[in-house]
Structure formats: structure tokens, C-alpha cells
Design a protein around this motif. Structure first.
Motif: not given
Length: 390
Positions: A276-291
Motif C-alpha cells: 500500500i505504501g508503494a501503491r500510494l507513492k508515499l515517501s520512503n520515510a513514510d513507507r518505512k514508518r507504515l511498515m
């Protein structure tokens, strides 16, 4: 009886009156949108926007002549940003839609205020006010809707959605922020056209949805969106609002402000966070935080967790796990008060032994609750002695 806007805070902004005068005064420029809506609600507006009958190239020229810095931020669509000593003000020439495709609009400039109002999304966002007298102009009963806390599309909801599919999410975001009873026609139209969201860029979806998640009524509105299958086309993994409800309760109890990434993490299954982080094209920092957010509270305690992963991620993990965040209130993770040089001075050879000793010292320091440097010196002496005798 005319409704007037309290212009005190707005006109007190340095450079505002000069900007209005440069555009031609109240006959040529009006406050519009969120600044009118929020001021009428007694809120502090985030931005100040002006609509004007002056064409954009002329806006640039007039501001330059008045010594006001002008930036053509969206001049093709009529928007010029006036940079005032008190902050930026967007000035947009009145527009009417020529054609739309659900994502972009081709516009023509006009001098008709009602035409400009008619192309806006909701009645409460189509309110204008004279910047000198404060008199409010309402073309589509926005004042009544604002008083009733009712988010209502201007005209036919299906047509408004066809013009810009993002209005589906905006309808729910504005309802979560301002709404009381939901407008049934708007809800029905959003449910009928929910698949239109697939045509939007994922960045636009993310930006709108993340704003929605921190609105005051986010929990019941997200539950309604799930019930009416609004998100199924773009975020099918979100199937229950209950984790969000639990998180919101814990945030409130702890006095911690809502956070969009943390709240998104509550809604998505942990094994789907990366996708989902990749699908929504979140920043790398937000993707990492989401995970990381759902990895649990750890077994060393809240402060140890914050030291190891950082305060933001620690709060995410503790709140989502239902653990106590009080130990982190006002606490900043300290730095280990000893370095490799001090261990070499105690007789350890530079290299792997120093690194191993530092890790062991750090582990004991964390376990003992981050004692001061005096205690750390004693721990270091003991570790070096143990390694030297091994």
C-alpha cells in the motif's frame, strides 16, 4: 439581511489592503473559499485566497507596479501568488469550465462571479466576501448549508464528480471535518461513482485520504466509506474501521494528536503495508514508518523502544499495540555517554573488540534505564576488564 465577514484578522495582515487596492478594490476582487467558510465558523483559516475579474497577465502587471512580488504559480489556470510581508495570498482569475475529463479541466476566464461559483465543488466552498466591507455573496445556498453543517455538491452531484473524481474523497473529508447529517444525494452519487477513483493518480488519492484520516469525525466517516464500498476500487485491503476507532481512543486518552500515517497503519493489514505504501507513492520515510508501525511494543520498555527506533515510530508501535506511552511524555532519547576512544584508552585494541564492548555497554545502559555517565564509566570498566581476562 446581509451576512458580513469579520475582516479584522485578515485586514490586519501586512500588505493585504495594498494587494486589494492593486487589483482594483472590492469591485474587482473578493475573498473566496476556505477563508470565508472558516472565518464564518469561527476558525482560523489556513490560507487566504482572492478571486478577481482581472486577467492573470494583468494581475502580474498590477502587482509588479504596486511593488508586490508576484509568482505565476498556476498562471495557465489563472492563479498568481502574491508574496506579502505577512505571507502568501493566492489570486485566481474567475473561471468557467470548458471541458473536463475527471482529472483535469480546461478553463476559460470570465468576469461573472456566479460562473466561477458554479464550477466549485461544495456550496460551503463557493462563498465570496468583499475584502473591504466583508459582505458575503452566496450563489448556491452555501450559508444555509454551512449553518446546518451539511456538505452539499453544487448542482448535480454526479456531474460534479464527473468533472473531478477526487471530489468523491473530498466529499467525505469535508463531511469528516465540518459535517453533521450527511447529504443523501451526495452520498448516493459517491457510492455510484466510487470506481471513478481508479482513474486518479495515486498521489492525489493519498494526499486527500491522509487529510481525511485526521479530521475530527474520521472514524465514523471511514466506517461509512467502508460500508458503502467507496474505497474498494483503490484500497480494497481496508475492510474495517474498528482498529482506527481503537487507535483514535488511545490517542485521545494519551493527549497525542492524530497522525495520518499512524492512522493509515491502523487500517491496513500489516502484511499489506509495503504494498500500500508503494501503491500510494508515499515517501520512503513514510513507507518505512507504515511498515514498522505494527511491529509491537518490544520487550525492553517504551524508552528503550524509543531509543532504538526513534520517538515517532515508538509512539506508533505503542499506541497501535495498546501499550502505555506515558513514559515517553517529555522524554528525549539520550546519546550513549561513552565512545570507542574511551575504551581504547582503557586498553582495548581498536577494531571489533571495541565495537563488541560498546554494544554490550549500551545494552546494559538501556536495561538500567539510561543512567548518567558516572554509572556508564563503571559499566565500561567492568566490560573492558571482562574482555581483557577472557
Amino acid at each position: 439581511m446581509a451576512v458580513t465577514l469579520d475582516l479584522g484578522a485578515i485586514r490586519a495582515r501586512d500588505g493585504f489592503d495594498a494587494l486589494v487596492a492593486a487589483l482594483g478594490g472590492a469591485a474587482a476582487a473578493r475573498l473566496v473559499g476556505g477563508v470565508v467558510r472558516d472565518t464564518l465558523l469561527g476558525l482560523t483559516p489556513a490560507d487566504i485566497d482572492l478571486a478577481t475579474i482581472v486577467p492573470p497577465d494583468d494581475v502580474m502587471a498590477r502587482l509588479a507596479a504596486a511593488g508586490i512580488r508576484a509568482v505565476p504559480t498556476g498562471i495557465a489556470h489563472g492563479t498568481v501568488t502574491a508574496v506579502l510581508p505577512s505571507g502568501a495570498v493566492e489570486v485566481t482569475t474567475l473561471r468557467r469550465d470548458v471541458s473536463t475529463d475527471g482529472r483535469h479541466a480546461v478553463v476559460a476566464f470570465t468576469d461573472q462571479w456566479r460562473d466561477d461559483a458554479a464550477r466549485r465543488d461544495f456550496t460551503m466552498n463557493a462563498l465570496y466576501a468583499e475584502p473591504e466591507s466583508g459582505i458575503v455573496f452566496d450563489y448556491f445556498d452555501g450559508l444555509a448549508d454551512l449553518a446546518a453543517r451539511r456538505v452539499r455538491f453544487i448542482g448535480d452531484p454526479l456531474q460534479r464528480i464527473a468533472e473531478d473524481h477526487l471530489r468523491i474523497l473530498r466529499f467525505f473529508r469535508f463531511h469528516a471535518r465540518f459535517g453533521d447529517a450527511i447529504d443523501p444525494d451526495g452520498l448516493a452519487a459517491c457510492a455510484a461513482r466510487a470506481n471513478d477513483l481508479m482513474a486518479l493518480s495515486r498521489e492525489r488519492i493519498a494526499a486527500e485520504f491522509l487529510k481525511l484520516l485526521i479530521a475530527p469525525a474520521a472514524v465514523p466517516v471511514v466506517a461509512l466509506m467502508i460500508e458503502r464500498h467507496i474505497l474498494r476500487a483503490v484500497l480494497p485491503e481496508i475492510t474495517s474501521a474498528e482498529p482506527l476507532r481503537a487507535l483514535a481512543t488511545r490517542e485521545a486518552a494519551a493527549g497525542i494528536s492524530p497522525d495520518p500515517i499512524r492512522r493509515l497503519a491502523a487500517l491496513v493489514p500489516p502484511d499489506a503495508a509495503e504494498t500500500i505504501g508503494a501503491r500510494l507513492k508515499l515517501s520512503n520515510a513514510d513507507r518505512k514508518r507504515l511498515m514498522q508501525a505494527t511491529a509491537g511494543p518490544g520487550d525492553e520498555g517504551p524508552r528503550a523502544l524509543a531509543y532504538r527506533v526513534g520517538g515517532t515510530v515508538a509512539v506508533d508501535r505503542l499506541l497501535l499495540a495498546g501499550a502505555d506511552v506515558a513514559p515517553l511524555d517529555g522524554w528525549t532519547p539520550p546519546a550513549l555517554p561513552i565512545g570507542g576512544g574511551a575504551l581504547v584508552a582503557r586498553g582495548l585494541a581498536k577494531g571489533p573488540d571495541v565495537a563488541r564492548a560498546l554494544r554490550r555497554i549500551e545494552t546494559r545502559w538501556i536495561a538500567e534505564g539510561f543512567p548518567d555517565s558516572t554509572r556508564v564509566e563503571a559499566i565500561a570498566d567492568a566490560e573492558v576488564a571482562a574482555m581483557s581476562s577472557a
